[in-house]
Write an enzyme that holds these catalytic residues in place. Structure first.
Site, mmCIF file in Angstrom:
data_model
loop_
_atom_site.group_PDB
_atom_site.id
_atom_site.type_symbol
_atom_site.label_atom_id
_atom_site.label_comp_id
_atom_site.label_asym_id
_atom_site.label_seq_id
_atom_site.Cartn_x
_atom_site.Cartn_y
_atom_site.Cartn_z
ATOM 1 N N ASP A 46 27.252 11.527 -3.530
ATOM 2 C CA ASP A 46 26.497 12.674 -3.040
ATOM 3 C C ASP A 46 26.486 13.759 -4.132
ATOM 4 O OD1 ASP A 46 24.979 14.354 -1.507
ATOM 5 O OD2 ASP A 46 26.161 14.128 0.316
ATOM 6 N N GLU A 76 22.408 21.176 6.540
ATOM 7 C CA GLU A 76 23.821 20.969 6.166
ATOM 8 C C GLU A 76 24.736 22.058 6.756
ATOM 9 O OE1 GLU A 76 24.555 19.374 2.207
ATOM 10 O OE2 GLU A 76 22.417 19.093 1.914
HETATM 11 C C1 BGC Z 1 23.262 15.894 0.883
HETATM 12 C C2 BGC Z 1 22.620 14.529 0.866
HETATM 13 C C3 BGC Z 1 21.386 14.549 0.004
HETATM 14 C C4 BGC Z 1 21.723 15.077 -1.366
HETATM 15 C C5 BGC Z 1 20.534 15.137 -2.297
HETATM 16 C C6 BGC Z 1 23.428 16.471 -0.484
HETATM 17 O O1 BGC Z 1 23.822 17.798 -0.416
HETATM 18 O O2 BGC Z 1 24.520 15.801 1.522
HETATM 19 O O3 BGC Z 1 22.303 14.138 2.166
HETATM 20 O O4 BGC Z 1 20.839 13.249 -0.059
HETATM 21 O O5 BGC Z 1 22.251 16.371 -1.251
HETATM 22 O O6 BGC Z 1 19.681 16.148 -1.951
HETATM 23 C C1 BGC Z 2 20.054 21.090 -3.219
HETATM 24 C C2 BGC Z 2 20.350 20.114 -2.122
HETATM 25 C C3 BGC Z 2 21.794 19.871 -2.104
HETATM 26 C C4 BGC Z 2 22.591 21.170 -2.030
HETATM 27 C C5 BGC Z 2 24.053 20.908 -2.085
HETATM 28 C C6 BGC Z 2 20.862 22.333 -3.025
HETATM 29 O O1 BGC Z 2 20.578 23.240 -4.049
HETATM 30 O O2 BGC Z 2 18.698 21.390 -3.201
HETATM 31 O O3 BGC Z 2 19.679 18.915 -2.331
HETATM 32 O O4 BGC Z 2 22.068 19.070 -1.018
HETATM 33 O O5 BGC Z 2 22.208 22.039 -3.048
HETATM 34 O O6 BGC Z 2 24.795 22.066 -2.127
#
Ligand code: BGC
Ligand code: BGC
Length: 624
Positions: A315, A513
């Site tokens: 991740d 998230e």
């Molecule tokens: C998320 C994932 C996602 C990844 C890429 C992460 O923060 O937990 O679900 O696929 O970002 O965007």
């Molecule tokens: C990204 C997401 C990622 C997240 C994690 C964001 O800036 O766009 O894809 O999941 O950061 O902290």
């Protein structure tokens, strides 16, 4: 001694046999490509191998001309907010893909790259894409064929931009709706997650990954991401403005291995059976051990026991989280545990240099590197990426069907099959299309952004006109009623006097998230006010709730005539009016248990039976 097979064993064998038998095998095992992989691997330097394992975000790597070649980059991602500099149009995304792929083709071995993105409810980063309901709503349909069809359309829209990999389906089993990722899960019921996760993989990847309309899927987040317990300790990696009073995201799942397997593993077993090419280990920990660091979970269970032949993608920055004080040690731990590709959005140079040094120092064995790269290349061969006779540029002919009426019709079907009718006093619903006047109210009545939720054009989504195309509930009501029907609207519910009925659309604003972790799931004061104002007109009130999870509605429910939960339906609001006006009977059944109060949480069907006292049980849903 008489030998016999106990009846229970026969039943299990028959059950397993029936399950395997009902599912046609995927075209080829990934390992069947090993002869070609071996030949290519033998020509690769250590740097070229590590490059295949390195996945930066497009922005940072393209900003540094020459880095794609210097680091032999094998994959690139766009995270939630990693957009083309030119904006989020179909054209800009397609150009970005082509530009990035062209850079990869300039490397010595010209191995095409895999471009990954979160197409989690349609190609949800791109303006004008059809946005399907989020998984929590799809769970209410119980419809595998529909979920497979959605996967197929999503694949086609993703391919229209050239991109060939989605970080979905999410096969999480959320146990606590306070979690901000609840809506990414199909259900709290592992059996339903297993079935719909498998259907999603089949839809996205098709029967043959080399089909130019198929894309690579990714089952996530392995494992137990939805089983974490609430904590007051903030998680790393979250924006500084995110301050939930309680945290569940990226937390610790405190269960024994039998429970972990029973509740959280089935989605992965079925995804692997459907041929899923990639799996994303979770940020979260299992009894204090980071999933991304666990050899038991990544190698012993997934690869050895379940026979997973594809590759593991970490991740976003998850490897560094294993040990923020020792980034190099964290890489050794994760790669040795079985991680195959690292999602290192900005820190890709350090990852590359550190991993190279670790191999040279004997801290990561060459055999592990070869295994990781073998897995990545198998998938590339299976997808036809290594076929020199095929262009790796985007097929722009697919722009024609992007966001098309045909695709939207399937999303509309998904919406009408997913809405759940929770209350319908005095047969308030279905409404007549010839009703004299309907007053529509509520902040989400005319808001496509609220309908779509998080992971829509922006990582966090956005209220308002987040994407063109589609229909809000207000627009859908106007389109559904007869020419004689008057439709009036006020966000706050005032002015309803004189109408025959009010439809009030309320709920959550978009989030994604941990930013969506909530200690309180009460309706916003403005939502309650809109309902109360409409009530003052002395007319029946129908509430439509648009939210990423059940909310606390115990006090409002007795005051209204009918109550519908649409969860996060996406762009096609007409799926809601299909049911409201009785063109289709409501069929949706709750994919999650609905609590009476916050004090009951976590509340789900996997918990203690004697404490299970929901407002609406799992599977509830009325019809007419
Ligand atoms: C998320 C994932 C996602 C990844 C890429 C992460 O923060 O937990 O679900 O696929 O970002 O965007
Ligand atoms: C990204 C997401 C990622 C997240 C994690 C964001 O800036 O766009 O894809 O999941 O950061 O902290």
């Amino acid at each position: 001694m008489k030998s016999y097979i106990p009846a229970a064993v026969i039943c299990i064998l028959l059950f397993v046999g029936a399950q395997v038998g009902s599912v046609p095998p995927v075209s080829k095992r990934f390992s069947s490509f090993d002869p070609q992989v071996k030949e290519l691997l033998s020509k690769m330097t250590l740097e070229e191998k590590i490059g295949q394992m390195t996945q930066p975000e497009q922005g940072p790597v393209l900003k540094n001309p020459g880095d794609m070649q210097k680091y032999f980059i094998g994959s690139v991602l766009s995270g939630g907010d990693s957009d083309p500099a030119e904006g989020n149009t179909l054209q800009a995304w397609t150009d970005l893909y082509d530009r990035t792929q062209n850079e990869a083709l300039k490397t010595r071995l010209a191995i095409p790259l895999l471009y990954g993105i979160d197409a989690v409810h349609g190609h949800s980063n791109v303006l004008g894409a059809v946005m399907f309901p989020h998984n929590i709503a799809l769970g209410c349909t119980r419809d595998r064929a529909l979920v497979e069809k959605i996967g197929r359309i999503t694949a086609e829209e993703v391919r229209a931009t050239g991109i060939q990999w989605t970080f979905s389906p999410c096969v999480t089993v959320p146990h606590d709706i306070r979690w901000g990722r609840t809506y990414e899960g199909f259900s709290e019921n592992s059996t339903l997650v297993r079935e719909l996760g498998e259907a999603a993989v089949r839809g996205l990847q098709g029967r043959d990954l080399s089909n130019p309309l198929a894309i690579l899927a990714c089952a996530k987040h392995y494992i137990g991401d939805g089983g974490t317990s609430a904590s007051t300790v903030p998680r790393p990696g979250m924006p500084p403005n995110a301050k939930p009073a309680l945290w569940l995201d990226q937390g610790d799942t405190k269960v024994d291995e039998a429970t972990l397997r029973r509740i959280h593993l089935p989605g992965y077993i079925s995804a692997i059976r459907a041929g899923v090419g990639t799996i994303m280990p979770s940020y979260s920990t299992w009894n204090g051990v980071r999933c991304s660091a666990s050899k038991r979970l990544l190698t012993e269970i997934l690869k050895e026991e379940l026979g997973f032949e594809g590759f593991l993608i970490s991740d976003y920055n998850a490897i560094s989280q294993i040990n923020p004080g020792d980034p190099k040690g964290a890489i050794a731990t994760s790669i040795n545990a079985g991680m195959d590709m690292a999602m290192v959005p900005t820190d890709y140079r350090n990852f590359f240099d550190n991993l190279k040094a670790l191999v040279e120092d004997g801290k990561v064995p060459m055999s592990r590197i070869d295994d990781a790269v073998t897995r990545i290349l198998r998938v590339k061969f299976a997808m036809g990426l290594m076929d020199k006779s095929r262009s790796q540029m985007a097929d722009r002919k697919l722009h024609q069907s992007f966001g098309s009426a045909g695709h939207r019709a399937v999303a509309r079907e998904a919406v009408r099959k997913s809405v759940v009718l929770l209350k319908n006093e005095n047969k308030t619903l279905p409404l007549s299309k010839k009703i004299a006047r309907i007053h529509v109210a509520g902040k989400s009545a005319d808001d496509i952004g609220n309908q779509c939720g998080g992971w829509t054009v922006f990582w966090q989504g956005k209220s308002g006109a987040v994407t063109p195309g589609g229909t809000t509930v207000l627009q859908a009501i106007k389109a559904a009623v007869s020419g004689q029907t008057q439709v009036t609207y006020s966000a706050d519910g005032t002015g309803a006097e004189g109408s025959s009925l009010a439809v009030v659309v309320v709920g959550e604003r978009p989030y994604a998230e941990g930013i969506g972790d909530r200690a309180d799931l009460a309706l916003e004061a403005a939502d309650v006010l809109a309902i109360e104002n409409a009530k003052k007109a002395g007319i029946p009130v129908v509430v439509i709730l648009i939210s990423g999870r059940p909310m606390i509605i115990k006090d409002i429910l007795p005051q209204v005539s009918a109550f519908v939960i649409a969860f996060l339906p996406g762009t096609e609001g007409q799926g809601i009016t299909d049911v409201l006006f009785g063109d289709y009977k409501p069929k949706g059944k709750l994919s999650f248990s609905w609590p009476k109060s916050m004090e009951q949480l976590p509340l789900n069907i996997n918990g203690p039976k004697e404490k299970y006292d929901p407002l609406f049980p799992y599977g509830y849903g009325l019809s007419y």
